[in-house]
Design a protein around this motif. Structure first.
Motif, PDB file in Angstrom:
ATOM      1  N   ALA A 161      47.932  56.560  42.628  1.00  0.00           N
ATOM      2  CA  ALA A 161      48.090  55.141  42.935  1.00  0.00           C
ATOM      3  C   ALA A 161      48.228  54.318  41.664  1.00  0.00           C
ATOM      4  N   GLU A 162      49.054  53.218  41.783  1.00  0.00           N
ATOM      5  CA  GLU A 162      49.251  52.342  40.638  1.00  0.00           C
ATOM      6  C   GLU A 162      48.117  51.334  40.495  1.00  0.00           C
ATOM      7  N   ILE A 163      47.474  50.950  41.596  1.00  0.00           N
ATOM      8  CA  ILE A 163      46.381  49.983  41.553  1.00  0.00           C
ATOM      9  C   ILE A 163      45.159  50.607  42.187  1.00  0.00           C
ATOM     10  N   ASP A 164      44.005  50.106  41.789  1.00  0.00           N
ATOM     11  CA  ASP A 164      42.771  50.651  42.335  1.00  0.00           C
ATOM     12  C   ASP A 164      42.411  49.969  43.647  1.00  0.00           C
ATOM     13  N   GLU A 165      41.509  50.560  44.378  1.00  0.00           N
ATOM     14  CA  GLU A 165      41.132  50.081  45.705  1.00  0.00           C
ATOM     15  C   GLU A 165      40.432  48.732  45.653  1.00  0.00           C
ATOM     16  N   GLN A 166      39.653  48.490  44.602  1.00  0.00           N
ATOM     17  CA  GLN A 166      38.920  47.226  44.497  1.00  0.00           C
ATOM     18  C   GLN A 166      39.875  46.046  44.391  1.00  0.00           C
ATOM     19  N   THR A 167      40.967  46.230  43.661  1.00  0.00           N
ATOM     20  CA  THR A 167      41.972  45.165  43.560  1.00  0.00           C
ATOM     21  C   THR A 167      42.619  44.905  44.922  1.00  0.00           C
ATOM     22  N   LEU A 168      42.891  45.983  45.633  1.00  0.00           N
ATOM     23  CA  LEU A 168      43.465  45.802  46.968  1.00  0.00           C
ATOM     24  C   LEU A 168      42.509  45.092  47.906  1.00  0.00           C
ATOM     25  N   ARG A 170      40.342  42.800  47.078  1.00  0.00           N
ATOM     26  CA  ARG A 170      40.392  41.362  46.766  1.00  0.00           C
ATOM     27  C   ARG A 170      41.666  40.732  47.323  1.00  0.00           C
ATOM     28  N   ASP A 171      42.792  41.424  47.184  1.00  0.00           N
ATOM     29  CA  ASP A 171      44.037  40.872  47.706  1.00  0.00           C
ATOM     30  C   ASP A 171      44.007  40.743  49.224  1.00  0.00           C
ATOM     31  N   VAL A 172      43.399  41.717  49.879  1.00  0.00           N
ATOM     32  CA  VAL A 172      43.284  41.626  51.344  1.00  0.00           C
ATOM     33  C   VAL A 172      42.425  40.441  51.740  1.00  0.00           C
ATOM     34  N   LEU A 173      41.351  40.184  51.004  1.00  0.00           N
ATOM     35  CA  LEU A 173      40.504  39.021  51.307  1.00  0.00           C
ATOM     36  C   LEU A 173      41.272  37.722  51.088  1.00  0.00           C
ATOM     37  N   TYR A 174      42.125  37.692  50.047  1.00  0.00           N
ATOM     38  CA  TYR A 174      42.973  36.510  49.850  1.00  0.00           C
ATOM     39  C   TYR A 174      43.946  36.342  51.020  1.00  0.00           C
ATOM     40  N   ALA A 175      44.558  37.457  51.416  1.00  0.00           N
ATOM     41  CA  ALA A 175      45.505  37.392  52.533  1.00  0.00           C
ATOM     42  C   ALA A 175      44.813  36.961  53.814  1.00  0.00           C
ATOM     43  N   ARG A 182      47.496  39.086  44.195  1.00  0.00           N
ATOM     44  CA  ARG A 182      48.250  39.579  43.039  1.00  0.00           C
ATOM     45  C   ARG A 182      49.337  40.548  43.466  1.00  0.00           C
ATOM     46  N   PHE A 183      49.010  41.414  44.404  1.00  0.00           N
ATOM     47  CA  PHE A 183      49.977  42.409  44.861  1.00  0.00           C
ATOM     48  C   PHE A 183      50.336  42.208  46.339  1.00  0.00           C
TER      49      PHE A 183
END
Length: 820
Positions: A161-168, A170-175, A182-183
């Motif tokens: 994977a290019e990004i880690d799960e923790q970043t995803l 955070r992005d899901v919480l933003y969505a 970010r992604f």
């Protein structure tokens, strides 16, 4: 794996699949393969149970991929394999099929060459000893072979994977808040939040992100609906029910925001790696943990989005009914959520019902209530002032209950506006106290339909009872109905007879020469000369003369009528259209009375004691026989006419008016509300119209009836003319014998010219002409009567058959005019 033959086959398989120049040694790859085959990563429950299921699955997979011929070849080979027995046969064919299927799903060229070297045994032991949290034990595994394999697979996925799960996370919480991360961003083309297609992320992780980001799409839809309606609030375009709905949605979103705040705080904690023993392993937030946290909010948000779509173009009661339709659900979570939402949404609607039922106030600025008002005059308030707006009637209020709600509020407004009465307030308070409901705001709400119905029923019963008391006692409704029956329906016999006697000479003249003021004076004279003088003065003052529109050639009889002035609130019953029907019935009965009066006058003229001294009865036999014959035919025709008019009048006055009044009087005494009273009066009036041949289906026979009336009046006119001439001849004949000296008068008088013989000759000619006219009238009358009697059996109302029986009780007309 301890079988030497199996070990040899596995070694040969590894050596075949391991490419030349691979950094992995054959021994290391062989040990790793043994560890994978010994593990239980696949749950036994997910595997097919027998050979048949496996073979069907493989054949289905080949057929779906378009390799039908390969599926047939596989079926043939499997059949041959199963037929083998003895040495060289396979005992575990299901295991072989499972291996082949697994290799088909995951080709070895893509998996085995990329496998990393297995870690040392020492490292594995250390990891097993320290890594307790974060690893799900699938089954008892004392050597932690499964754990090691899972950790290796996890490390492999992370490296891929290019990004880690923790970043995803955070992005899901933003969505989830409708914000681009970010992604994870909103894609207008797909109308949803998603990761870029070019980003290298494991398929399972991408699927999880898409599933969680659905919450953001739903949130965006709900928040857009709330923002749009709140933006229109200043322009007064959003009703109170929609405002309550938006307020309830806003409260739900506030709770949703609080949950996201908690999740964001947990998302700051790092996600531990597999087998890690450092840090707090309970407060981190992974995608799977986030899915568990957001499962219930997802259900609520999805339900709110469905409600938003369904209520977009609705308002008021229609919106409440649409939301109520989604509350019929078997899930307790959905029921609890919808109940909480509907209590907020229906609060304005139930307040409108309470205000209407207990106060008669219609507080509906945005046309949301299912009762619609319109400005009308006081006499039309009950019939046209209020009506049910079906499109705004919520489904949890039945049509019967809505009608009661409508009638209760109408009764209050009718008492307040038309009757100027305030006694309804006490009745409403007593009704609320009786059912245990407060009269203050907020006393009723969604889910209390039984309490609402009990309040409406009790309030309607008490307010309707008070309204009936006011109508009958204060405004004396029954007395006014009786007065209309006595004067407009000609039930007061002495008054009608005297009125006809004194207005007859006036009405015989042209209609344009008659003074309505003079007729009003004659009406007052008739009242004072009959028993009508003992009626209440208020009732007599309402009785007035009305001259209808007339044309050239109309006589006074054609335009004279009486009217009754029914003021507020009685004009709610006696409307303009109702009074037109009464006027039509009056003209009909007045013409019948006029015909009866005309026949009486004819009888007075031609009765035997008046013509016994006639000179024609004492003269020559020729004139005498001719005169007696004509007189006899005239009396026979009068008897036929009198028989018809007497029986027809008896039918109208007794079998129609009196019977209808008796039934109406009974219904009037037992009716409990204004609608029932109006229905009873309408039934009473319709009964009179139908039985009196004034209905829509009796137009043909009523024309025949009026033709009979015209013939009778024509007979009366000719009879008066005939006997006036006869009396003139009698007087002048006596005058000649008394005074023969008056030669000049004898010469100028055509009747006495030529002496007594000439006078007898002229009298004979006159009697002959009289007989011819009489025969013509008799023929026309007989023909019209035959048509009338033949039309009676075809009438719909059963009471008209009794009229036929009265007219033809001896079956004379049946034998005279047999039906073809």
């Amino acid at each position: 794996m301890d079988d030497p033959q199996t070990s040899a086959l596995l070694r040969e398989l590894v050596l075949r699949l391991l490419p030349a120049g691979s950094p992995f040694s054959p021994d290391a790859a062989l040990r790793y393969s043994r560890r994978l085959l010994s593990s239980r990563l696949l749950s036994p429950s997910s595997l097919p149970a027998d050979e048949t299921s496996l073979s069907d699955s493989i054949k289905r997979q080949l057929a779906l991929s378009g390799r039908t011929s390969a599926a047939l070849v596989f079926s043939d080979l499997l059949h041959k394999l199963s037929m083998l027995s003895g040495p060289g046969s396979l005992r575990q064919r299901p295991a072989l099929l499972l291996l082949l299927k697994s290799l088909s799903d995951h080709p070895a060229s893509c998996v085995l060459p990329s496998l990393p070297l297995p870690i040392s045994k020492k490292t594995a032991v250390q990891s097993t000893a320290g890594g307790v949290g974060g690893v799900l034990m699938l089954s008892k595994d004392p050597d932690n072979i499964r754990e090691i394999a899972l950790r290796e697979y996890s490390d492999l996925a992370i490296e891929d994977a290019e990004i880690d799960e923790q970043t995803l996370v955070r992005d899901v919480l933003y969505a989830a808040q409708g914000i681009d991360g970010r992604f994870v961003r909103f894609d207008p083309r797909s109308d949803g939040y998603d990761l870029p297609e070019t980003m290298r992320v494991p398929r399972s992780m991408r699927t999880m992100v898409r599933r969680l980001c659905e919450l953001g799409w739903l949130f965006k839809k709900v928040r857009g609906f709330v923002s749009e309606n709140m933006g229109q609030l200043a322009a007064a375009e959003v009703g109170t029910v929609a405002q309550a709905f938006c307020s309830a949605l806003q409260d739900e979103l506030s709770d949703y925001y609080k949950l996201l705040a908690v999740l964001e705080s947990q998302a700051l904690n790092p996600i531990p790696s597999t087998g890690s023993s450092s840090g707090d392993l309970r407060n981190y937030l992974s995608l799977r943990r986030l899915a568990v946290w957001l499962a219930e909010p997802m259900v609520r948000m999805r339900l709110m989005a469905v409600l938003v779509d369904g209520c977009k173009d609705l308002r008021g009661g229609a919106m409440a009914g649409a939301i109520h339709g989604h509350a019929q659900h078997g899930d307790p979570l959905v029921q609890e959520f919808m109940g909480r939402l509907l209590r907020r949404v229906c609060s304005p609607l139930f307040e409108m019902v309470r205000s209407w039922v207990l106060e008669g106030e219609l507080e509906d600025l945005f046309s949301e209530f299912f009762i619609l008002s319109q400005p009308v005059k006081a006499e039309s308030l009950w019939r046209e002032g209020y009506r049910i707006q079906t499109s705004m009637l919520p489904s949890f209020i039945s049509q019967t209950l809505a009608q009661r709600i409508l009638r209760t509020g109408k009764s209050i407004n009718f008492l307040r506006v038309c009757c100027e009465d305030n006694g309804w307030a006490d009745a409403a308070a007593e009704a609320a106290a009786h059912v245990g409901t407060t009269t203050r705001r907020g006393g009723l709400g969604y889910g209390e339909t039984d309490a609402l119905e009990a309040l409406v029923v009790e309030a309607a019963k008490r307010i309707d009872r008070h309204l009936m008391d006011v109508i009958h006692k204060r405004y004396r409704f029954k007395d006014h109905c009786l007065a209309i029956k006595r004067y407009l329906l000609l039930g007061q016999g002495d008054f009608v007879q005297y009125l006809m006697d004194i207005v007859g000479p006036e009405l015989s003249g042209p209609a344009n020469t008659i003074s309505s003021f003079q007729l009003a004076g004659l009406l007052e004279t008739a009242i004072r000369a009959s028993n009508a003088q003992y009626d209440d003065r208020d009732i007599l003052d309402r009785l007035k003369v009305k001259m209808m529109e007339h044309g050239d050639g109309d006589r006074g009889w054609d335009v004279f009528s009486l009217e009754y002035d029914a003021m507020v609130p009685l004009d709610t019953v006696f409307t303009a259209s109702v009074m037109k029907k009464y006027l039509r019935i009056f003209n009909y009965l007045w013409k019948l009375k006029r015909v009866e009066h005309a026949l009486i006058r004819v009888w007075k003229t031609m009765k035997p004691n008046c013509i016994a001294s006639c000179i024609f009865a004492k003269e020559g036999m020729g004139v005498k026989v001719q005169f007696v014959s004509v007189l006899r035919r005239c009396q026979v025709l009068w008897n036929e006419m009198n028989h018809f008019v007497t029986n027809f009048q008896y039918y109208i006055m007794f079998e129609v008016l009196e019977v209808s009044w008796a039934r109406f009087s009974e219904e009037m005494d037992v009716t409990k509300d204004m609608d029932g009273l109006l229905a009873a009066h309408e039934k009473y009036l319709s009964s009179i119209m139908e039985k009196s041949l004034l209905g829509e289906r009796s137009q043909g026979i009523v024309r025949t009836l009026f033709a009979l009336f015209d013939l009778i009046l024509r007979f009366r006119s000719h009879a008066e003319m005939w006997f006036e001439r006869i009396y003139e001849l009698q007087i002048r004949g006596r005058g000649k014998s008394r005074s023969k000296a008056k030669d000049e008068f004898s010469k100028t008088n055509s009747w006495l010219e030529g002496g007594r013989k000439a006078m007898m000759q002229l009298a004979g000619e006159f009697i002959q002409k009289m007989g011819e006219d009489l025969d013509k009238i008799a023929a026309e009358y007989t023909s019209s009567l035959a048509v009338f009697i033949s039309q009676l059996p075809m009438q719909q109302h059963v009471d008209l058959k009794f009229l036929l029986f009265r007219l033809d009780f001896t079956e004379y007309y049946s034998q005279l005019y047999p039906t073809k």
